[in-house]
Motif scaffolding. Structure first.
Motif, short mmCIF file in Angstrom:
data_model
loop_
_atom_site.label_atom_id
_atom_site.label_comp_id
_atom_site.label_asym_id
_atom_site.label_seq_id
_atom_site.Cartn_x
_atom_site.Cartn_y
_atom_site.Cartn_z
N ALA A 246 -0.97 -4.95 9.00
CA ALA A 246 -1.52 -3.65 9.57
C ALA A 246 -1.90 -3.44 10.95
O ALA A 246 -1.49 -2.63 11.32
N PHE A 247 -2.51 -4.57 11.21
CA PHE A 247 -3.15 -4.51 12.57
C PHE A 247 -1.74 -4.55 13.45
O PHE A 247 -1.65 -3.78 14.48
N MET A 248 -0.78 -5.43 13.21
CA MET A 248 0.30 -5.35 14.35
C MET A 248 1.35 -4.14 13.93
O MET A 248 1.77 -3.63 15.36
N GLU A 249 0.90 -3.61 12.75
CA GLU A 249 1.91 -2.09 12.84
C GLU A 249 1.22 -0.91 13.13
O GLU A 249 1.46 0.04 12.97
N LYS A 250 -0.12 -1.17 13.80
CA LYS A 250 -1.17 -0.21 14.35
C LYS A 250 -1.29 0.87 13.08
O LYS A 250 -1.17 1.87 13.48
N ARG A 251 -1.76 0.48 12.01
CA ARG A 251 -2.00 1.32 11.10
C ARG A 251 -3.06 0.80 10.17
O ARG A 251 -3.57 -0.45 10.42
N SER A 252 -3.65 1.59 9.43
CA SER A 252 -4.94 1.01 8.57
C SER A 252 -4.67 0.19 7.36
O SER A 252 -3.64 0.52 6.65
N ALA A 253 -5.58 -0.82 7.34
CA ALA A 253 -5.15 -1.75 6.09
C ALA A 253 -5.29 -1.08 4.57
O ALA A 253 -6.44 -0.55 4.59
N GLN A 254 -4.71 -1.43 3.91
CA GLN A 254 -4.77 -0.97 2.42
C GLN A 254 -4.95 -2.33 1.58
O GLN A 254 -4.07 -2.71 0.86
N PHE A 255 -6.28 -2.62 1.34
CA PHE A 255 -6.44 -3.77 0.49
C PHE A 255 -6.54 -3.19 -0.80
O PHE A 255 -6.83 -2.63 -1.38
N ARG A 256 -5.94 -4.50 -1.54
CA ARG A 256 -6.15 -4.36 -3.02
C ARG A 256 -6.57 -5.45 -3.93
O ARG A 256 -6.35 -5.68 -5.01
N ASP A 257 -7.37 -6.19 -3.09
CA ASP A 257 -8.41 -7.39 -3.76
C ASP A 257 -7.46 -8.52 -4.49
O ASP A 257 -7.54 -8.80 -5.39
#
Ligand code: CO8
Length: 258
Positions: A246-257
């Motif tokens: 997500a950092f490299m794609e410049k978007r916010s991360a969607q965590f799923r545990d």
């Protein structure tokens, strides 16, 4: 579950536990601490809950252990029941992040309860103290140990030996609390911090909490090794992959545990 001495609300991903003995300034009696332990264990088990707030009233987070409950007890009563030992253990064994949102008095066991949480957000009205010395006793739920680690020996001795109270500003300056906010926005600020925490991967939240707590239990070399190994282990999770992608794609991360 219905409680007598606390009020629990779960909204979005945040469980808020309000200490609720208004006639006794939220003094901590056995029932309250038992209920608090049960509510924390329930929050830990509830997949919907990702962060916990413990708070009190505008006048008192908690004015200490309940002196009326304790006053008639003997040494044998205290020792044989291991008074407040298991209850304190239940609080610190909570795995999810806990924020103490403190307004008004946080004295004796109240200050100690706040210190058992992961961090303290204080209203500008907060007053911290370990006044047990005035009762002919000493702190018994971590006041001589955790307070010393938070604010150092000289200030801890000052507090514990004189029983004086410390205002919010001094508490922040001394490292006891993480931030001070206006009293009217205390819960809003605590909720906003809890929601921010809720967006993270639960796997890294649990690991981060374990490692920070480990800093109090071990040598620097062992703590650094333990932290590094936990860091390495997180590379076995989907959330690490998601976070870095997500950092490299410049978007916010969607965590799923996972
Ligand atoms: N326990 C029981 N009742 C309490 C407590 C308490 N700690 N604190 C306040 N109350 C009650 C008062 O008795 C009063 O009840 P009532 O109206 O029935 O008399 C009511 O709350 C309101 O209190 P005040 O009228 O005193 O309110 P004020 O605004 O005048 O004063 C203070 C507020 C300064 C906070 C004052 O109430 C006070 O000094 N409280 C006691 C503070 C204290 O000494 N705390 C330490 C207690 S000992 C402790 O915490 C030990 C922890 C370790 C235990 C674990 C062992 C292993």
């Amino acid at each position: 579950m219905a409680y007598e001495t606390i009020i629990v609300e779960v909204e979005d991903h945040v469980a808020t536990i309000k200490l609720n003995r208004p006639d006794a300034l939220n003094a901590l009696n056995s029932e309250l601490l038992r209920e608090l332990g049960t509510a924390l264990a329930e929050a830990d088990r509830n997949d919907k809950v990702r962060a916990i707030i413990i708070t009190g009233s505008p006048k008192a987070f908690a004015a200490g252990a309940d002196i009326k409950e304790m006053s008639e007890k003997s040494y044998v009563d205290m020792y044989m029941s291991d008074y407040f030992g298991p209850e304190g253990g239940a609080i610190v064994s909570t795995r999810k992040p806990i924020i103490a949102a403190v307004a008004g008095y946080a004295l004796g066991g109240g200050c100690e309860l706040a210190m058992m949480c992961d961090f303290i957000i204080a209203a500008d009205t907060a007053k911290f103290g370990q006044p047990e010395i005035n009762l002919g006793v000493i702190p018994g739920l971590g006041g001589t140990q955790r307070l010393t680690r938070f604010i150092g020996k000289s200030k801890a001795m000052d507090m514990v030996l004189t029983g004086r109270f410390m205002g919010a500003e001094e508490a922040e300056r001394s490292g006891l609390v993480s931030r001070v906010v206006p009293a009217k926005s205390l819960l809003e600020e605590a909720r906003s911090a809890a929601e921010k925490i809720s967006e993270k991967s639960m796997i890294s939240l649990l690991a981060a909490k374990e490692q920070v707590n480990n800093a109090y239990e071990t040598t620097l070399a062992q703590g650094l090794l333990s932290e590094r190994r936990a860091f390495h282990a997180l590379f076995n999770t989907e959330d690490q992959n998601e976070g870095m992608s997500a950092f490299m794609e410049k978007r916010s991360a969607q965590f799923r545990d996972r």
